[in-house]
Design a protein around this motif. Structure first.
Motif, PDB file in Angstrom:
ATOM      1  N   PHE A 145      -6.228  -1.142  -3.383  1.00 38.45           N
ATOM      2  CA  PHE A 145      -5.721  -0.077  -2.529  1.00 38.45           C
ATOM      3  C   PHE A 145      -6.857   0.469  -1.655  1.00 38.45           C
ATOM      4  O   PHE A 145      -6.719   0.617  -0.439  1.00 38.45           O
ATOM      5  CB  PHE A 145      -5.125   1.034  -3.398  1.00 38.45           C
ATOM      6  N   CYS A 170      -3.301   1.861   7.960  1.00 34.86           N
ATOM      7  CA  CYS A 170      -3.087   2.428   6.634  1.00 34.86           C
ATOM      8  C   CYS A 170      -4.049   3.578   6.369  1.00 34.86           C
ATOM      9  O   CYS A 170      -3.719   4.518   5.661  1.00 34.86           O
ATOM     10  CB  CYS A 170      -3.222   1.355   5.563  1.00 34.86           C
ATOM     11  N   TYR A 215      -1.137   5.967  -6.601  1.00 35.88           N
ATOM     12  CA  TYR A 215      -2.568   6.073  -6.311  1.00 35.88           C
ATOM     13  C   TYR A 215      -3.021   7.535  -6.321  1.00 35.88           C
ATOM     14  O   TYR A 215      -4.007   7.890  -6.960  1.00 35.88           O
ATOM     15  CB  TYR A 215      -2.858   5.447  -4.946  1.00 35.88           C
ATOM     16  N   HIS A 220      -7.969  -2.032   1.020  1.00 38.20           N
ATOM     17  CA  HIS A 220      -7.037  -2.129   2.134  1.00 38.20           C
ATOM     18  C   HIS A 220      -7.081  -0.874   3.010  1.00 38.20           C
ATOM     19  O   HIS A 220      -7.159  -0.966   4.232  1.00 38.20           O
ATOM     20  CB  HIS A 220      -5.610  -2.355   1.623  1.00 38.20           C
ATOM     21  N   SER A 221      -7.080   0.304   2.373  1.00 42.38           N
ATOM     22  CA  SER A 221      -7.011   1.537   3.162  1.00 42.38           C
ATOM     23  C   SER A 221      -8.284   1.774   3.973  1.00 42.38           C
ATOM     24  O   SER A 221      -8.274   2.450   4.993  1.00 42.38           O
ATOM     25  CB  SER A 221      -6.692   2.738   2.273  1.00 42.38           C
ATOM     26  N   SER A 244      -5.989  -0.035  -7.894  1.00 39.01           N
ATOM     27  CA  SER A 244      -6.580   1.030  -7.091  1.00 39.01           C
ATOM     28  C   SER A 244      -7.774   0.525  -6.280  1.00 39.01           C
ATOM     29  O   SER A 244      -8.034   1.001  -5.178  1.00 39.01           O
ATOM     30  CB  SER A 244      -6.963   2.231  -7.953  1.00 39.01           C
ATOM     31  N   LEU A 298       0.823  -1.198   0.000  1.00 32.33           N
ATOM     32  CA  LEU A 298       0.000   0.000   0.000  1.00 32.33           C
ATOM     33  C   LEU A 298       0.863   1.256   0.000  1.00 32.33           C
ATOM     34  O   LEU A 298       0.611   2.195  -0.749  1.00 32.33           O
ATOM     35  CB  LEU A 298      -0.943   0.002   1.218  1.00 32.33           C
ATOM     36  N   PHE A 300       2.370   1.767  -3.351  1.00 31.69           N
ATOM     37  CA  PHE A 300       1.391   2.211  -4.347  1.00 31.69           C
ATOM     38  C   PHE A 300       0.907   3.639  -4.113  1.00 31.69           C
ATOM     39  O   PHE A 300       0.253   4.218  -4.966  1.00 31.69           O
ATOM     40  CB  PHE A 300       0.154   1.300  -4.325  1.00 31.69           C
ATOM     41  N   MET A 301       1.188   4.183  -2.919  1.00 31.04           N
ATOM     42  CA  MET A 301       0.535   5.421  -2.509  1.00 31.04           C
ATOM     43  C   MET A 301       0.746   6.590  -3.469  1.00 31.04           C
ATOM     44  O   MET A 301      -0.190   7.309  -3.804  1.00 31.04           O
ATOM     45  CB  MET A 301       0.983   5.789  -1.095  1.00 31.04           C
TER      46      MET A 301
END
Ligand SMILES: [Zn+2]
Length: 77
Positions: free
Chosen positions: A27, A37, A14, A30-31, A24, A7, A10-11
């Protein structure tokens, strides 16, 4: 499902809108589901918008790369 470490990796992409649809989505999943996160992403967004509000455009780009590297190292342990 992506890991916390992924994550962070990827931030930057993203927030740039550079992730593909599947990445995405994962992402987002998960977030939303991971408190750590989620808080981390909020802090990161604030930092980026702070940097983007600075008058000089070249420095924020450089800084955000440095922050990205820093975060990767921090979370990569
Ligand atoms: Zn997480």
């Amino acid at each position: 499902m992506i890991s916390c470490k992924e994550l962070v990796t990827f931030m930057i992409d993203y927030l740039d809108g550079a992730l593909d649809f599947k990445a995405s989505q994962e992402f987002d999943l998960h977030s939303v589901g991971c408190l750590d996160c989620h808080a981390f992403l909020n802090t990161y967004k604030k930092t980026v918008s702070l940097l983007n509000s600075l008058p000089c455009e070249e420095i924020p780009a450089e800084l955000s790369i440095r922050i990205g590297t820093f975060l990767r190292e921090k979370r990569g342990r």
